[in-house]
Design an enzyme around this catalytic site. Structure first.
Site, PDB file in Angstrom:
ATOM      1  N   TYR A   1      80.620  28.338  49.430  1.00 18.73           N
ATOM      2  CA  TYR A   1      79.838  29.566  49.225  1.00 18.73           C
ATOM      3  C   TYR A   1      78.337  29.301  49.088  1.00 18.73           C
ATOM      4  O   TYR A   1      77.520  29.927  49.778  1.00 18.73           O
ATOM      5  CB  TYR A   1      80.371  30.260  47.971  1.00 18.73           C
ATOM      6  CG  TYR A   1      79.656  31.534  47.573  1.00 18.73           C
ATOM      7  CD1 TYR A   1      79.783  32.690  48.327  1.00 18.73           C
ATOM      8  CD2 TYR A   1      78.875  31.575  46.416  1.00 18.73           C
ATOM      9  CE1 TYR A   1      79.152  33.866  47.946  1.00 18.73           C
ATOM     10  CE2 TYR A   1      78.235  32.749  46.022  1.00 18.73           C
ATOM     11  CZ  TYR A   1      78.378  33.887  46.792  1.00 18.73           C
ATOM     12  OH  TYR A   1      77.742  35.047  46.417  1.00 18.73           O
TER      13      TYR A   1
ATOM     14  N   SER B   1      71.298  37.276  48.304  1.00 21.02           N
ATOM     15  CA  SER B   1      71.811  35.923  48.133  1.00 21.02           C
ATOM     16  C   SER B   1      72.630  35.896  46.840  1.00 21.02           C
ATOM     17  O   SER B   1      73.466  36.764  46.618  1.00 21.02           O
ATOM     18  CB  SER B   1      70.653  34.916  48.097  1.00 21.02           C
ATOM     19  OG  SER B   1      71.107  33.598  47.921  1.00 21.02           O
TER      20      SER B   1
ATOM     21  N   LYS C   1      74.526  30.884  50.978  1.00 22.79           N
ATOM     22  CA  LYS C   1      73.525  31.673  50.252  1.00 22.79           C
ATOM     23  C   LYS C   1      72.168  30.953  50.212  1.00 22.79           C
ATOM     24  O   LYS C   1      71.120  31.597  50.196  1.00 22.79           O
ATOM     25  CB  LYS C   1      74.028  31.973  48.837  1.00 22.79           C
ATOM     26  CG  LYS C   1      75.245  32.912  48.809  1.00 22.79           C
ATOM     27  CD  LYS C   1      74.920  34.252  49.439  1.00 22.79           C
ATOM     28  CE  LYS C   1      76.038  35.271  49.248  1.00 22.79           C
ATOM     29  NZ  LYS C   1      75.685  36.606  49.767  1.00 22.79           N
TER      30      LYS C   1
ATOM     31  N   ASP D   1      82.316  44.843  61.997  1.00 17.87           N
ATOM     32  CA  ASP D   1      82.171  43.527  61.379  1.00 17.87           C
ATOM     33  C   ASP D   1      80.834  42.958  61.835  1.00 17.87           C
ATOM     34  O   ASP D   1      80.662  42.610  63.005  1.00 17.87           O
ATOM     35  CB  ASP D   1      83.321  42.608  61.814  1.00 17.87           C
ATOM     36  CG  ASP D   1      83.315  41.273  61.076  1.00 17.87           C
ATOM     37  OD1 ASP D   1      82.231  40.854  60.625  1.00 17.87           O
ATOM     38  OD2 ASP D   1      84.387  40.645  60.962  1.00 17.87           O
TER      39      ASP D   1
END
Length: 296
Positions: free
Chosen positions: A150, A136, A154, A57
């Protein structure tokens, strides 16, 4: 390639493998990694090519990420191209999204790109060469309904990329920020299950791209050292419109931004007006439905 076991990441790995590259796939699911490894190996162009799989991870423990990348470089040599593609998404109205989702997405989408990049940058500087890609999203250029958790993660990648590019350019290291549109991937299919109606209607104003197409564009732009990587005419317009103070690869690119910015802003305002109209209509329909239910 982080997030290399599926979607855009897998297609980027295949595209690089077709060009003779040695590949290190990094993702959490070991079974998916091994399955993807077999799929990629079908595209080998010589007998020396290797696909290495690492299950980790990339957003949890920097020292662990640094160690596994060090081991990968000992086996396959220094990293020429790092593609940060690990990511996840949660959609919903701001007040409906679980608070811990904001922290989790920032961890995966932002720190999951910071850690691998931090682990390879010193070696790239020593060698005076390297490419780093941050995947992105168009939601990292334009904030949209339903993406309050979200989009910021980005957007953060662009800030990182701009600052890092200024630091490493003298070392012949080039950063690419890719802004893919909605792309037909397992992650997109999963995200679509919980999208608010407004988000779905806004998304439907543009078509869904294939992951293979997006991967080809990203790899080409990374090899050429382009800072921005966009797909299609909508992506091109959005990248020029949101270029701001981002680096340019050529004088031609800068001139295109100067000349097209005004007209693209006008077109963009029509898009924004359309999106606002969608949100208002959905709100009115919802309120009308709720009012009817109360009457009954």
């Amino acid at each position: 390639v982080t997030g290399g076991s599926s979607g855009i990441g897998k297609c980027i790995a295949i595209e690089c493998y077709k060009q003779g590259a040695f590949i290190t796939l990094i993702a959490r699911d070991e079974n998916k990694l091994l399955q993807t490894k077999k799929e990629i190996e079908k595209y080998s162009v010589n007998d020396k090519q290797v696909v290495l799989c690492i299950s980790v991870d990339v957003s949890k423990d920097y020292e662990l990420v640094e160690n596994v990348l060090k081991q990968a470089q000992e086996k396959l040599g220094p990293v020429d191209l790092l593609v940060n593609c690990a990511g996840t998404s949660v959609t919903g109205k701001f007040e409906d999204i679980e608070v811990n989702s904001f922290e989790r997405l920032m961890g995966v989408n932002y720190l999951g790109s910071v850690y691998p990049s931090r682990a390879v940058i010193a070696t790239m500087k020593e060698r005076r060469m390297g490419r780093i890609v941050f995947v992105s999203s168009q939601a990292g250029q334009l904030g949209l309904f339903g993406y309050t958790a979200y989009s910021p993660t980005k957007f953060a990648l662009r800030g990182l990329a701009e600052a890092l590019q200024m630091e490493v350019k003298p070392y012949n290291i080039y950063i690419t920020v890719a802004y893919p549109p909605d792309t037909d991937t397992p992650g997109f299919a999963e995200e679509s299950k919980t999208k608010p109606l407004e988000t779905k209607l806004i998304s439907e104003t543009s078509s869904v791209c294939q992951a293979e197409q997006v991967a080809r564009v990203i790899v080409k732009d990374a090899i050429q050292g382009n800072f921005n990587s966009s797909v299609g005419s909508d992506g091109y317009m959005l990248s020029l419109l949101t270029s701001g103070m981002s680096p340019v690869t050529s004088i031609t690119e800068g001139l295109q931004q100067v000349v097209c910015m005004g007209i693209f802003r006008i077109i963009g305002l029509f898009y924004l007006g359309s999106f606002d109209s969608i949100v208002r209509r959905c709100m009115m329909q919802r309120e009308k439905s709720e009012s009817a239910d109360k009457t009954e």
